[in-house]
Design a protein around this motif. Structure first.
Motif, PDB file in Angstrom:
ATOM      1  N   GLU A 402       0.932  -1.122  -0.009  1.00 48.55           N
ATOM      2  CA  GLU A 402      -0.037   0.038   0.058  1.00 48.55           C
ATOM      3  C   GLU A 402       0.815   1.151  -0.069  1.00 48.55           C
ATOM      4  OE1 GLU A 402      -3.013   0.807  -0.433  1.00 48.55           O
ATOM      5  OE2 GLU A 402      -3.634  -1.592  -0.730  1.00 48.55           O
ATOM      6  N   LEU A 403       1.956   1.195   0.723  1.00 48.30           N
ATOM      7  CA  LEU A 403       2.722   2.297   0.771  1.00 48.30           C
ATOM      8  C   LEU A 403       3.431   2.433  -0.535  1.00 48.30           C
ATOM      9  CD1 LEU A 403       4.646   1.760   4.170  1.00 48.30           C
ATOM     10  CD2 LEU A 403       2.994   3.655   3.695  1.00 48.30           C
ATOM     11  N   ILE A 404       3.767   1.306  -1.276  1.00 47.67           N
ATOM     12  CA  ILE A 404       4.535   1.678  -2.726  1.00 47.67           C
ATOM     13  C   ILE A 404       3.403   2.118  -3.570  1.00 47.67           C
ATOM     14  CG2 ILE A 404       4.912   0.045  -4.603  1.00 47.67           C
ATOM     15  CD1 ILE A 404       6.248  -1.759  -2.852  1.00 47.67           C
ATOM     16  N   ARG A 405       2.162   1.718  -3.402  1.00 47.95           N
ATOM     17  CA  ARG A 405       1.318   2.402  -4.173  1.00 47.95           C
ATOM     18  C   ARG A 405       1.072   3.787  -3.984  1.00 47.95           C
ATOM     19  NH1 ARG A 405      -3.368  -2.542  -3.531  1.00 47.95           N
ATOM     20  NH2 ARG A 405      -2.449  -3.804  -5.151  1.00 47.95           N
ATOM     21  N   GLN A 406       1.126   4.185  -2.869  1.00 51.69           N
ATOM     22  CA  GLN A 406       1.123   5.436  -2.332  1.00 51.69           C
ATOM     23  C   GLN A 406       1.987   6.497  -3.105  1.00 51.69           C
ATOM     24  OE1 GLN A 406       0.991   6.824   1.642  1.00 51.69           O
ATOM     25  NE2 GLN A 406       1.687   8.600   1.195  1.00 51.69           N
ATOM     26  N   PHE A 407       3.433   6.003  -3.057  1.00 54.70           N
ATOM     27  CA  PHE A 407       4.206   6.531  -3.431  1.00 54.70           C
ATOM     28  C   PHE A 407       4.157   6.670  -5.106  1.00 54.70           C
ATOM     29  CE2 PHE A 407       6.427   5.624   0.677  1.00 54.70           C
ATOM     30  CZ  PHE A 407       6.388   6.918   1.168  1.00 54.70           C
ATOM     31  N   LEU A 408       3.878   5.688  -5.505  1.00 59.51           N
ATOM     32  CA  LEU A 408       3.812   5.716  -7.085  1.00 59.51           C
ATOM     33  C   LEU A 408       2.447   6.487  -7.508  1.00 59.51           C
ATOM     34  CD1 LEU A 408       4.308   1.809  -8.055  1.00 59.51           C
ATOM     35  CD2 LEU A 408       5.934   4.015  -8.503  1.00 59.51           C
ATOM     36  N   THR A 409       1.481   6.705  -6.768  1.00 61.70           N
ATOM     37  CA  THR A 409       0.350   7.411  -7.164  1.00 61.70           C
ATOM     38  C   THR A 409       1.023   9.040  -7.040  1.00 61.70           C
ATOM     39  OG1 THR A 409      -1.256   5.884  -6.066  1.00 61.70           O
ATOM     40  CG2 THR A 409      -2.046   8.197  -6.519  1.00 61.70           C
ATOM     41  N   GLU A 410       1.555   9.353  -5.803  1.00 58.88           N
ATOM     42  CA  GLU A 410       2.230  10.534  -5.907  1.00 58.88           C
ATOM     43  C   GLU A 410       3.053  10.767  -7.204  1.00 58.88           C
ATOM     44  OE1 GLU A 410       4.416  11.743  -2.170  1.00 58.88           O
ATOM     45  OE2 GLU A 410       2.579  10.736  -1.076  1.00 58.88           O
ATOM     46  N   SER A 411       3.918   9.966  -7.468  1.00 57.90           N
ATOM     47  CA  SER A 411       5.041   9.995  -8.688  1.00 57.90           C
ATOM     48  C   SER A 411       3.993  10.495  -9.883  1.00 57.90           C
ATOM     49  CB  SER A 411       5.531   8.893  -8.796  1.00 57.90           C
ATOM     50  OG  SER A 411       6.443   8.956  -9.982  1.00 57.90           O
ATOM     51  N   PHE A 412       2.939   9.517 -10.025  1.00 60.20           N
ATOM     52  CA  PHE A 412       2.189   9.803 -11.292  1.00 60.20           C
ATOM     53  C   PHE A 412       1.406  11.201 -11.108  1.00 60.20           C
ATOM     54  CE2 PHE A 412      -2.223   9.515 -13.156  1.00 60.20           C
ATOM     55  CZ  PHE A 412      -1.651   8.973 -14.420  1.00 60.20           C
ATOM     56  N   LEU A 413       1.257  11.626 -10.059  1.00 57.18           N
ATOM     57  CA  LEU A 413       0.266  12.823  -9.893  1.00 57.18           C
ATOM     58  C   LEU A 413       1.493  14.134 -10.337  1.00 57.18           C
ATOM     59  CD1 LEU A 413      -1.870  14.753  -8.992  1.00 57.18           C
ATOM     60  CD2 LEU A 413      -0.789  14.538  -6.664  1.00 57.18           C
ATOM     61  N   TYR A 414       2.633  14.158  -9.773  1.00 64.16           N
ATOM     62  CA  TYR A 414       3.670  14.962 -10.228  1.00 64.16           C
ATOM     63  C   TYR A 414       3.999  14.870 -11.808  1.00 64.16           C
ATOM     64  CZ  TYR A 414       4.933  16.136  -5.580  1.00 64.16           C
ATOM     65  OH  TYR A 414       5.180  16.631  -4.196  1.00 64.16           O
ATOM     66  N   VAL A 415       4.215  13.517 -12.350  1.00 66.95           N
ATOM     67  CA  VAL A 415       4.190  13.480 -13.614  1.00 66.95           C
ATOM     68  C   VAL A 415       3.186  13.919 -14.390  1.00 66.95           C
ATOM     69  CG1 VAL A 415       4.801  11.746 -15.660  1.00 66.95           C
ATOM     70  CG2 VAL A 415       5.885  11.553 -13.311  1.00 66.95           C
ATOM     71  N   PHE A 416       1.806  13.496 -14.237  1.00 65.42           N
ATOM     72  CA  PHE A 416       0.808  14.046 -14.891  1.00 65.42           C
ATOM     73  C   PHE A 416       0.761  15.566 -15.118  1.00 65.42           C
ATOM     74  CE2 PHE A 416      -3.656  15.202 -15.203  1.00 65.42           C
ATOM     75  CZ  PHE A 416      -3.887  14.812 -16.463  1.00 65.42           C
ATOM     76  N   LEU A 417       1.137  16.333 -13.922  1.00 69.52           N
ATOM     77  CA  LEU A 417       0.862  17.848 -14.097  1.00 69.52           C
ATOM     78  C   LEU A 417       2.129  18.294 -14.984  1.00 69.52           C
ATOM     79  CD1 LEU A 417       0.419  18.549 -10.326  1.00 69.52           C
ATOM     80  CD2 LEU A 417      -1.452  18.724 -12.137  1.00 69.52           C
ATOM     81  N   ALA A 418       3.221  17.567 -14.602  1.00 70.18           N
ATOM     82  CA  ALA A 418       4.316  18.128 -15.516  1.00 70.18           C
ATOM     83  C   ALA A 418       4.055  17.785 -17.165  1.00 70.18           C
ATOM     84  CB  ALA A 418       5.545  17.281 -15.428  1.00 70.18           C
ATOM     85  N   PHE A 419       3.383  16.695 -17.465  1.00 75.77           N
ATOM     86  CA  PHE A 419       2.928  16.242 -18.922  1.00 75.77           C
ATOM     87  C   PHE A 419       1.918  17.497 -19.408  1.00 75.77           C
ATOM     88  CE2 PHE A 419      -0.215  14.590 -21.726  1.00 75.77           C
ATOM     89  CZ  PHE A 419       0.422  14.389 -22.669  1.00 75.77           C
ATOM     90  N   LEU A 420       1.053  18.110 -18.443  1.00 73.49           N
ATOM     91  CA  LEU A 420      -0.002  19.148 -19.029  1.00 73.49           C
ATOM     92  C   LEU A 420       1.015  20.426 -19.265  1.00 73.49           C
ATOM     93  CD1 LEU A 420      -2.917  18.668 -16.556  1.00 73.49           C
ATOM     94  CD2 LEU A 420      -2.745  17.824 -18.864  1.00 73.49           C
ATOM     95  N   LEU A 421       1.890  20.532 -18.504  1.00 66.71           N
ATOM     96  CA  LEU A 421       2.650  21.661 -18.592  1.00 66.71           C
ATOM     97  C   LEU A 421       3.703  21.712 -19.699  1.00 66.71           C
ATOM     98  CD1 LEU A 421       4.071  22.667 -14.908  1.00 66.71           C
ATOM     99  CD2 LEU A 421       2.440  24.053 -16.516  1.00 66.71           C
ATOM    100  N   SER A 422       4.114  20.408 -19.947  1.00 65.01           N
ATOM    101  CA  SER A 422       4.997  20.218 -21.251  1.00 65.01           C
ATOM    102  C   SER A 422       4.295  20.382 -22.627  1.00 65.01           C
ATOM    103  CB  SER A 422       5.534  18.757 -21.107  1.00 65.01           C
ATOM    104  OG  SER A 422       4.873  17.779 -21.103  1.00 65.01           O
ATOM    105  N   VAL A 423       2.966  19.660 -22.477  1.00 65.50           N
ATOM    106  CA  VAL A 423       2.228  19.987 -23.841  1.00 65.50           C
ATOM    107  C   VAL A 423       2.120  21.490 -24.088  1.00 65.50           C
ATOM    108  CG1 VAL A 423      -0.202  19.663 -24.982  1.00 65.50           C
ATOM    109  CG2 VAL A 423       1.064  17.953 -23.449  1.00 65.50           C
TER     110      VAL A 423
END
Length: 870
Positions: A402-423
């Motif tokens: 569950e902790l791994i999922r939580q940290f991966l979810t945080e990572s996805f959140l950061y990367v998703f916001l970065a993707f929107l900015l990069s577009v």
């Protein structure tokens, strides 16, 4: 009692993890039983291997248990996103560094991805791409094989008539891009295009907007691109209307086709004229010894280019003069025209374009990797803070997954916001990127594949950047963390330093690459060209109006005072068109060189400003110059092996320009006309007092260029009222020879800048975190008398060592890469040590500028505040 052997532990645990609870007891018994039997029959080693295979074989639907409760999972996912969102807001500085670095990396990845897509879809506009081939020829001489495109027009009908089993269709195109002047009333334009045989529109699947693909049957027919049609007819229907070509011929518009995209072979064509227009009344153009046509074929269903090549290889034998090294024909498939357009000794090799695909693809991956490393470093650097959170969560029952999922979810959140900015960033930079890369890329917002690729990029980046922090942070033991026993976060320091070294190694390789590319361009640009390019205009005689007007035009232009001289030649000065061999002279070695043959008039040398090093220039006062007087360049003198060439005679066996004997009257400095990266070609300039197709105008250096152009244009319009005044500056034409290298240089500089910026963002975060952790130590050192300089050195020395280590790795790698790149050039710079030293000093400077802000901030803090807080 019989001993029971224990099955291998980790395969057994894996089986228990994935197997459904209602199956696990029975299946585990079966596995254990098979393991025992194998132990008895074939030994321990075989039994262990077989047990592992049995476990893997059982890993299939129906046996795998799905532990995830959907409702619970959704709730947990929302919970993970909520925690990630709160962490993002709570740590704005680190969030900015993480998202900013990822956005920069993903911006480059998107731009390079669009560029790669454009390269890999080259010629996709042609529906029959997989079946179209171009017929090429090979010539062998002195153990080497050369490949060239022009073929005798006679070859086309033979292929069409005798090889119907191989080719469904054969199309001939005049082997040169033609520049023609078109007029519709007062609208006049000079455009480039091709003479093409009827059927070409069908073979190359031109998208006809008006008219049909069969519209080039008539000798006076023409297809216009949409852009040219709009220019000439203002969006009116042009079909059936006539335009005047070269102020001499009226052509009927029988079709308008959609502009061909930049990533297609014929993208430079604004028109296609019936080939009959070019060859009618000129039977010599279809002679076997006249290589002036390009021939294309559409393979029959099931035929291959290899089979076609084998069948037509000897087709030209018996039709050409040289029977020993007679030309051999072969079929070159359209799929290879872009990435295998170069040949070495007759064998297709990967082109420069393919090398750039590899280069930019690697740059995109590495720059994205740099951004991921930032995320990893910043996440692990903050591990001490997150460790307490992990300890508490584990104390309250959270499992590691569950902790791994939580940290991966945080990572996805950061990367998703970065993707929107990069577009948004990629969309903003696209016009500039198109200009630099010479492309016409667009953001495919309406293409689902673009968003799917974006999602894949986001997931891949999130996994790469988030996996290590997730597994690293989730492994902390709650007791050790909460009691701070054996935990200091130091276990990640070595890994973090390794990644920083990797980042700076990549950055320095890019810096060195940019410096070498720029150095090479400057080196070749400074190469002497043998004539004066400044203020030299060139224009082509594309209209019959030029006939008989040269002397009058010359007199009138000189009379304006804006022009010092004008001259003519049969070829542009920036090309090596026109080559000939089979010359003889006294003392000729057993080698038959090819010379670039150019016909010029009296004023050519004075106009272009060549420098005579021996003998003299052509003169109207010496009548014998007209009967075979030639001027050679230094390269020709060298290959002829003449110490005193002036006055010597050379003979052409086949004759040239109606002459067989030529007398050398002068030698000029080498004229650099071909590739500036290659040796100067041996040239012979022959005098002829006649009008030719290329006119050169030297602007008076004492007047302004704009003023001179106005005067020249007015004189030109007065004498040739129906011909467009279309000119080019010779230095501009010459500068275009560096387009490819300059594009590489600009893109390399851009990628280098962003890579350094990404690395600096990560370094800034690490420096800030380091300063934060060492606040107490710095306060004590200040109390004990440490100066700001001492503290700055304390904070900076670690990064100095990391940069120096990175330099040790970067030097050999970049040396190998740049040596390979420079090996393709004849004229090239040496890889000097100052380039590597400059890259190292530059990186050190950037590093210290980045770190210093945080180091000085910590060093100048009042120690009493820090110690009071403690």
């Amino acid at each position: 009692m019989e001993e029971i052997h224990q099955a291998p532990k980790w395969p057994l645990n894996f089986f228990r993890w994935y197997c459904r609870e209602d199956y696990v007891e029975d299946l585990e018994g079966d596995l254990q039983e098979r393991y025992e039997l194998n132990m008895q029959d074939k030994g321990r080693s075989y039994a262990r291997k077989q047990f592992l295979l049995d476990v893997l074989k059982l890993f299939r639907p129906g046996i795998i248990q799905f532990k995830v409760n959907t409702q619970h999972s959704n709730a947990m996912t929302r919970h993970h996103f909520l925690i990630g969102y709160r962490n993002l807001l709570r740590n704005k500085w680190y969030s900015f560094l993480n998202i900013g670095g990822l956005a920069l990396g993903m911006t480059i990845a998107i731009l390079i991805g669009l560029w790669l897509h454009d390269e890999f879809t080259f010629n996709e506009v042609h529906d029959q791409k997989n079946r179209i081939v171009q017929i090429l020829r090979k010539n062998s001489s002195k153990g080497e094989t050369f490949v060239s495109r022009p073929l005798p027009g006679k070859l086309g009908p033979i292929l069409d008539e005798q090889y119907k089993d191989l080719f469904d269709q054969i199309v001939i195109i005049r082997g040169r891009l033609e520049e023609r002047a078109f007029a519709n009333g007062r609208k006049r334009f000079s455009q480039k295009g091709y003479y093409m045989q009827d059927g070409g529109a069908e073979m190359f699947s031109l998208k006809m907007l008006q008219g049909s693909r069969s519209g080039l049957k008539d000798v006076n027919s023409i297809f216009l691109s949409q852009t040219l049609a709009d220019k000439l007819f203002d969006r009116e229907n042009p079909i059936g209307k006539f335009i005047t070509m070269d102020n001499a011929v009226d052509l009927e518009v029988t079709g308008v086709y959609e502009d061909l995209p930049r990533n297609s072979t014929f993208n430079d064509a604004s028109f296609f004229i019936s080939l009959d227009r070019f060859i009618t009344g000129k039977p010599w153009l279809f002679a076997w010894d006249n290589y002036n046509m390009w021939i294309y074929g559409k393979l029959s269903e099931g035929a291959t280019s290899v089979a076609a090549s084998e069948s037509i290889e000897h087709l030209m034998k018996g039709h050409t003069g040289n029977q020993n090294g007679y030309p051999r024909a072969f079929a070159h498939p359209m799929n290879d025209w872009h990435f295998k357009s170069d040949f070495e000794n007759g064998v297709p090799v990967l082109s420069e374009t393919w090398k750039f695909v590899i280069l930019y693809g690697m740059v995109g991956i590495f720059v994205l990797l740099l951004a991921c490393i930032n995320f990893i470093n910043l996440s692990t650097a903050r591990s001490e803070k997150r460790a307490k959170e992990v300890g508490i969560r584990k104390t309250f029952g959270s499992v590691r997954i569950e902790l791994i999922r939580q940290f991966l979810t945080e990572s996805f959140l950061y990367v998703f916001l970065a993707f929107l900015l990069s577009v948004v960033a990629a969309w903003s930079l696209l016009d500039w990127f198109n200009q630099v890369a010479d492309k016409q890329l667009v953001m495919p917002f309406d293409q689902p594949i673009f968003w799917l690729a974006g999602l894949a990029l986001t997931l891949a980046t999130a996994l790469i950047s988030g996996s290590y922090p997730a597994f690293y942070l989730s492994h902390f033991q709650p007791i050790s963390v909460l009691k701070k026993i054996g935990f200091s976060g130091r276990s990640s320091i070595l890994g973090r330093r390794t990644l920083v070294v990797f980042q700076f190694t990549i950055s320095m390789i890019l810096i060195i690459t940019s410096l070498v590319v720029q150095n090479q361009i400057n080196f070749v640009k400074s190469r002497p060209v043998g004539y004066s390019q400044s203020g030299l205009l060139t224009l082509r005689s594309t209209s019959p109006e030029f006939e008989g007007k040269y002397e009058l035009l010359r007199q009138e232009l000189i009379a304006t005072g804006m022009v010092t001289d004008i001259a003519q030649a049969n070829y542009p000065i920036t090309t090596t068109l026109g080559n000939m061999d089979d010359f003889m002279w006294d003392g000729k070695a057993d080698y038959d060189p090819t010379f670039n043959m150019v016909i010029v008039n009296y004023d050519y040398g004075n106009t272009i400003g060549w420098e005579v090093v021996e003998g003299r220039d052509f003169s109207r006062d010496i009548t014998s110059d007209q009967g075979g007087g030639i001027i050679i360049n230094e390269a020709a003198q060298k290959v002829m092996g003449m110490e005193n060439p002036v006055g010597q005679t050379i003979t052409s066996r086949g004759g040239y320009a109606g002459l067989e004997k030529f007398r050398i009257v002068g030698v000029v400095k080498d004229l650099l006309k071909g590739s500036p990266f290659e040796p100067v070609q041996e040239s012979i300039m022959i005098l002829a007092d006649m009008e030719m197709s290329n006119t050169f105008i030297r602007i008076n250096p004492e007047v302004s260029t704009s003023e001179a152009l106005i005067a020249i244009s007015e004189t030109f319009d007065e004498l040739l009222p129906n011909t467009p005044f279309h000119y080019e500056f010779v230095d501009d034409v010459y500068a275009r020879k560096f387009d490819l290298e300059e594009r590489v240089g600009r893109l390399s500089s851009f990628f280098t800048l962003l890579a350094c910026l990404i690395s600096c963002l990560g370094l800034l975060g690490l420096a800030a975190y380091s300063a934060e952790r060492r606040t107490k130590e710095i306060g004590i050192r200040k109390v004990l008398g440490a100066s700001i300089l001492n503290l700055w050195q304390l904070m900076s020395k670690e990064y100095t060592w990391l940069v120096l280590i990175a330099l040790i790795f970067a030097i050999p790698i970049s040396y190998f890469l740049m040596s390979s790149w420079l090996a393709s050039y004849t004229f090239k710079v040496d890889l000097e040590m100052w380039v590597f030293v400059l890259a190292g000093i530059g990186t050190l400077l950037i590093t210290h500028l980045t770190v210093s802000s945080q180091a000085l901030k910590a060093a100048t803090r009042n120690p009493t505040e820090v110690l009071h807080d403690e």
